[in-house]
Design an enzyme around this catalytic site. Sequence first.
Site, PDB file in Angstrom:
ATOM      1  N   GLY A  10       0.835  -1.202   0.000  1.00 47.34           N
ATOM      2  CA  GLY A  10       0.000   0.000   0.000  1.00 47.34           C
ATOM      3  C   GLY A  10       0.865   1.246   0.000  1.00 47.34           C
ATOM      4  N   GLY A  15       0.992   3.781   4.075  1.00 45.63           N
ATOM      5  CA  GLY A  15       2.133   3.020   3.571  1.00 45.63           C
ATOM      6  C   GLY A  15       3.351   3.901   3.335  1.00 45.63           C
ATOM      7  N   PHE A 114     -15.814  20.876  10.863  1.00 53.78           N
ATOM      8  CA  PHE A 114     -16.229  19.594  10.304  1.00 53.78           C
ATOM      9  C   PHE A 114     -17.189  18.928  11.264  1.00 53.78           C
ATOM     10  CE2 PHE A 114     -14.838  17.064   6.661  1.00 53.78           C
ATOM     11  CZ  PHE A 114     -14.232  18.049   5.901  1.00 53.78           C
ATOM     12  N   ASP A 210      -8.548  -6.398  -0.163  1.00 53.98           N
ATOM     13  CA  ASP A 210      -7.504  -7.420  -0.371  1.00 53.98           C
ATOM     14  C   ASP A 210      -6.690  -7.680   0.902  1.00 53.98           C
ATOM     15  OD1 ASP A 210      -8.413  -6.848  -2.913  1.00 53.98           O
ATOM     16  OD2 ASP A 210      -6.464  -6.255  -3.709  1.00 53.98           O
ATOM     17  N   GLN A 229     -18.970   3.455   7.398  1.00 51.62           N
ATOM     18  CA  GLN A 229     -19.514   4.809   7.398  1.00 51.62           C
ATOM     19  C   GLN A 229     -20.172   5.154   6.072  1.00 51.62           C
ATOM     20  OE1 GLN A 229     -16.836   8.585   7.431  1.00 51.62           O
ATOM     21  NE2 GLN A 229     -17.958   8.516   9.355  1.00 51.62           N
ATOM     22  N   HIS A 231     -21.313   8.271   4.056  1.00 50.30           N
ATOM     23  CA  HIS A 231     -21.082   9.718   4.043  1.00 50.30           C
ATOM     24  C   HIS A 231     -22.344  10.390   3.513  1.00 50.30           C
ATOM     25  CE1 HIS A 231     -19.396  13.590   3.021  1.00 50.30           C
ATOM     26  NE2 HIS A 231     -18.235  13.253   3.527  1.00 50.30           N
ATOM     27  N   LEU A 241     -17.830  11.608  -4.155  1.00 51.42           N
ATOM     28  CA  LEU A 241     -17.953  12.431  -2.954  1.00 51.42           C
ATOM     29  C   LEU A 241     -17.977  13.933  -3.225  1.00 51.42           C
ATOM     30  CD1 LEU A 241     -17.967  11.821   0.144  1.00 51.42           C
ATOM     31  CD2 LEU A 241     -15.691  12.815   0.134  1.00 51.42           C
ATOM     32  N   GLU A 244     -17.488  16.902   2.964  1.00 47.30           N
ATOM     33  CA  GLU A 244     -18.174  17.542   4.074  1.00 47.30           C
ATOM     34  C   GLU A 244     -17.709  18.994   4.240  1.00 47.30           C
ATOM     35  OE1 GLU A 244     -18.407  14.942   7.462  1.00 47.30           O
ATOM     36  OE2 GLU A 244     -18.182  16.645   8.801  1.00 47.30           O
ATOM     37  N   ARG A 275     -21.362  12.175  10.805  1.00 49.87           N
ATOM     38  CA  ARG A 275     -21.881  11.635   9.551  1.00 49.87           C
ATOM     39  C   ARG A 275     -22.959  10.592   9.716  1.00 49.87           C
ATOM     40  NH1 ARG A 275     -16.011  11.309   6.566  1.00 49.87           N
ATOM     41  NH2 ARG A 275     -15.924  13.555   6.253  1.00 49.87           N
ATOM     42  N   HIS A 345     -18.473   4.966   2.478  1.00 51.55           N
ATOM     43  CA  HIS A 345     -17.315   5.853   2.408  1.00 51.55           C
ATOM     44  C   HIS A 345     -16.093   5.342   3.150  1.00 51.55           C
ATOM     45  CE1 HIS A 345     -15.248   9.657   2.081  1.00 51.55           C
ATOM     46  NE2 HIS A 345     -15.176   9.781   3.391  1.00 51.55           N
TER      47      HIS A 345
HETATM   48  C1  LIG Z   1     -13.432  10.497  -1.754  1.00 54.49           C
HETATM   49  C2  LIG Z   1     -12.831  10.423  -0.381  1.00 54.49           C
HETATM   50  C3  LIG Z   1     -12.568  11.578   0.331  1.00 54.49           C
HETATM   51  C4  LIG Z   1     -12.004  11.498   1.602  1.00 54.49           C
HETATM   52  N1  LIG Z   1     -11.752  12.661   2.277  1.00 54.49           N
HETATM   53  C5  LIG Z   1     -11.141  12.602   3.490  1.00 54.49           C
HETATM   54  C6  LIG Z   1     -10.776  13.786   4.175  1.00 54.49           C
HETATM   55  O1  LIG Z   1     -10.957  14.899   3.686  1.00 54.49           O
HETATM   56  N2  LIG Z   1     -10.196  13.666   5.382  1.00 54.49           N
HETATM   57  C7  LIG Z   1      -9.942  12.454   5.956  1.00 54.49           C
HETATM   58  O2  LIG Z   1      -9.404  12.411   7.066  1.00 54.49           O
HETATM   59  N3  LIG Z   1     -10.268  11.312   5.312  1.00 54.49           N
HETATM   60  C8  LIG Z   1     -10.840  11.353   4.094  1.00 54.49           C
HETATM   61  N4  LIG Z   1     -11.147  10.189   3.441  1.00 54.49           N
HETATM   62  C9  LIG Z   1     -10.688   8.920   4.001  1.00 54.49           C
HETATM   63  C10 LIG Z   1      -9.196   8.770   3.767  1.00 54.49           C
HETATM   64  O3  LIG Z   1      -8.850   9.330   2.531  1.00 54.49           O
HETATM   65  C11 LIG Z   1      -8.737   7.315   3.770  1.00 54.49           C
HETATM   66  O4  LIG Z   1      -9.247   6.631   4.870  1.00 54.49           O
HETATM   67  C12 LIG Z   1      -7.205   7.245   3.830  1.00 54.49           C
HETATM   68  O5  LIG Z   1      -6.642   8.056   2.829  1.00 54.49           O
HETATM   69  C13 LIG Z   1      -6.741   5.809   3.675  1.00 54.49           C
HETATM   70  O6  LIG Z   1      -5.342   5.809   3.511  1.00 54.49           O
HETATM   71  P1  LIG Z   1      -4.566   4.439   3.453  1.00 54.49           P
HETATM   72  O7  LIG Z   1      -3.127   4.799   3.331  1.00 54.49           O
HETATM   73  O8  LIG Z   1      -4.963   3.595   4.587  1.00 54.49           O
HETATM   74  O9  LIG Z   1      -5.086   3.698   2.137  1.00 54.49           O
HETATM   75  P2  LIG Z   1      -5.276   4.134   0.610  1.00 54.49           P
HETATM   76  O10 LIG Z   1      -4.887   5.522   0.350  1.00 54.49           O
HETATM   77  O11 LIG Z   1      -6.641   3.699   0.232  1.00 54.49           O
HETATM   78  O12 LIG Z   1      -4.218   3.222  -0.129  1.00 54.49           O
HETATM   79  C14 LIG Z   1      -4.342   1.830  -0.219  1.00 54.49           C
HETATM   80  C15 LIG Z   1      -3.129   1.296  -0.933  1.00 54.49           C
HETATM   81  O13 LIG Z   1      -3.126  -0.125  -0.880  1.00 54.49           O
HETATM   82  C16 LIG Z   1      -2.786  -0.633  -2.137  1.00 54.49           C
HETATM   83  N5  LIG Z   1      -3.351  -1.983  -2.250  1.00 54.49           N
HETATM   84  C17 LIG Z   1      -4.570  -2.426  -1.853  1.00 54.49           C
HETATM   85  N6  LIG Z   1      -4.693  -3.729  -2.115  1.00 54.49           N
HETATM   86  C18 LIG Z   1      -3.525  -4.115  -2.694  1.00 54.49           C
HETATM   87  C19 LIG Z   1      -3.049  -5.349  -3.212  1.00 54.49           C
HETATM   88  N7  LIG Z   1      -3.782  -6.459  -3.198  1.00 54.49           N
HETATM   89  N8  LIG Z   1      -1.819  -5.384  -3.750  1.00 54.49           N
HETATM   90  C20 LIG Z   1      -1.035  -4.265  -3.805  1.00 54.49           C
HETATM   91  N9  LIG Z   1      -1.443  -3.074  -3.319  1.00 54.49           N
HETATM   92  C21 LIG Z   1      -2.673  -3.009  -2.776  1.00 54.49           C
HETATM   93  C22 LIG Z   1      -3.378   0.356  -3.126  1.00 54.49           C
HETATM   94  O14 LIG Z   1      -2.743   0.246  -4.370  1.00 54.49           O
HETATM   95  C23 LIG Z   1      -3.056   1.663  -2.406  1.00 54.49           C
HETATM   96  O15 LIG Z   1      -1.733   2.063  -2.690  1.00 54.49           O
HETATM   97  C24 LIG Z   1     -11.717  10.247   2.177  1.00 54.49           C
HETATM   98  C25 LIG Z   1     -11.980   9.093   1.468  1.00 54.49           C
HETATM   99  C26 LIG Z   1     -12.551   9.173   0.210  1.00 54.49           C
HETATM  100  C27 LIG Z   1     -12.865   7.885  -0.490  1.00 54.49           C
END
Ligand SMILES: Cc1cc2nc3c(=O)[nH]c(=O)nc-3n(C[C@H](O)[C@H](O)[C@H](O)COP(=O)(O)OP(=O)(O)OC[C@H]3O[C@@H](n4cnc5c(N)ncnc54)[C@H](O)[C@@H]3O)c2cc1C
Length: 574
Positions: A10, A15, A114, A210, A229, A231, A241, A244, A275, A345
């Site tokens: 990730g 990550g 927020f 995954d 959640q 949204h 989206l 908010e 939310r 969301h």
């Molecule tokens: C549209 C939207 C707006 C949002 N706005 C906000 C906000 O304003 N403020 C806030 O606090 N939160 C917000 N959120 C929530 C927040 O963005 C996410 O919870 C957070 O960014 C998740 O980060 P992460 O690093 O855990 O995962 P992600 O950024 O989702 O990254 C997941 C990674 O895992 C990798 N991966 C997954 N499965 C595999 C696999 N099998 N093999 C290889 N790689 C894999 C993907 O390629 C990716 O690189 C928002 C979410 C969305 C959907």
Amino acid sequence: MIKHDVVIVGSGLAGMRAALEVCKELDVAVLSKVYPTRSHSGAAQGGIAASLGNVESDSWEEHMFDTIKGGDYLNDQDAVEEYVKAAPRVIYELERMGCVFSRTADGKIAQRSFGGHSKPRACFSADRTGHAVLHALHEQILKESKSIKIYSEWSMHSLTIEDGQCKGIVVSNIRTGEVEVIQGKAVIFATGGYGRVFKITSNAFASTADGAIAAFDAGLPIEDAEFVQFHPSGLYRQGILFSEAARGEGGYLVNGNGERFMEKYAPSRMELAPRDIVARAEQSEIDAGRGGGGKGPGEGFINLDLRHLGEARIMERLPQIRQLGIDFIGVDCIKDPLPIQPTAHYSMGGIPTDMFGQVIVDSEGTHMPGFFAAGECACVSVHGGNRLGTNSLLEAVVFGERAGKAALEYARKTGFEKINESHQKTKVLKVMEEVYQSDGTESYNDIRNEMKEIMMANCGVFRDEDRLKECVDTLQKLQVRFKKGKVTDKGKLFNTEIYEILELSNMLKMAEIISTAALNRKESRGGHFRTDHDKRDDENFLKHSMLSKSEDNSIDIKYKPVVITKYQPKERTY
Ligand SMILES: Cc1cc2nc3c(=O)[nH]c(=O)nc-3n(C[C@H](O)[C@H](O)[C@H](O)COP(=O)(O)OP(=O)(O)OC[C@H]3O[C@@H](n4cnc5c(N)ncnc54)[C@H](O)[C@@H]3O)c2cc1C
């Protein structure tokens, strides 16, 4: 066999932040199935929370209390305390890495309101905050190319646990379809959420569970999966989206009769209630026939009205939202309201970890040596039953850093243990080969659509026993039908069909875990609302659910106590 001291799956905020910690001393691999900066973190819009107090006085204690009240008291409070205390430092660190935050007139980092936060606490870059933070981290990663190796467009298939210890992962290069084992002294999952199991969702195509399912298949539990959640402001019918932040800047929610209905549901916080409450209010209005548009099942929308904010403010603070409205439905929010509905969301549940990112396997907090998780795929649990907006980017950065530190510490003391490479590889090859050879009568696309449909209708904003039973039953049948699917592309190079089928397999399992957990939680708390048990029941359900695979391949449910330190559960009103 490929070897790295630490392997991270990730490249979202969690990550990448973890990698920057590990690379200080050890060699680290970051694997992502999409190009790193296309991770869903980059889609985050509204902001990242910290009690900087730049607009109004604020404190970490207030941030902590708001988070726990917002989470309906299911949060582990020791972890929440560490996390909100770290927030201001984390923001300044991001700023120093080059993240460009919006400013107040006197040059400080600006902060907006927020939902559920009692103070303006969201630091932001217009309405593209995730993009700004993700790119700042990515630039740092590129600087460390000597010790960080990126595997872009590689997919992780399974987690290798042998002799009670995590030893690596099995992966494939999406470009060639070739399967490899990557051995690591420590593995960190930062694989994001699983909103794609629902029909209407704000999540990216890659958010398919995954990581959670690789852990589940390796025998580990999934915590609090029932808490998903919804949204309040997803584009009607499409789920895309509208942050908010639109309400944080002063936007109104109006039903089909032109009424600002939040007065009835959360009179003191109105549109800026948490939310879960706003999404239920909207769905109640729609279900009662007071939405805009059609009145049938799955029909009806709410209007997000921003017109009174004026063009200048919209262009300065919400430019992306405006563009999304124009691009997707031809509505310019400067002139007209945007039609919205609740959209799946965020996943509050996930792979259970302690507050250092170390994965735990039971209610006693026993560690799985060598395995760490952070970000949306993990459940620490800082969000409890409902996450407050802007707390997730913060979680990804804070716990990404912590998981990175803990994995570094662990890997420093560990050698590369013997790993049964051929056995691990063969297991994955067999699964892939079955998909390549699948020549049945079922369409995988139909199965995917039916899963999304039933999850939205029966395991959505409102749930009850009958609908959840039907949901679990349908999902089990879909898993049987999945075995009789038919693949059309049998090539090895960039075969996206195969990867989508493997993702569907993960989503079907995840959907069953979510709905099974929801069926067994006979109360209403945070994002989980049961119309047949519409009150919170602390006596019986102030506990985390832990679902794992049983011997006969069915799902086993256990519970884990909630850590309560400063704030005793109280009734939650806004
Ligand atoms: C549209 C939207 C707006 C949002 N706005 C906000 C906000 O304003 N403020 C806030 O606090 N939160 C917000 N959120 C929530 C927040 O963005 C996410 O919870 C957070 O960014 C998740 O980060 P992460 O690093 O855990 O995962 P992600 O950024 O989702 O990254 C997941 C990674 O895992 C990798 N991966 C997954 N499965 C595999 C696999 N099998 N093999 C290889 N790689 C894999 C993907 O390629 C990716 O690189 C928002 C979410 C969305 C959907």
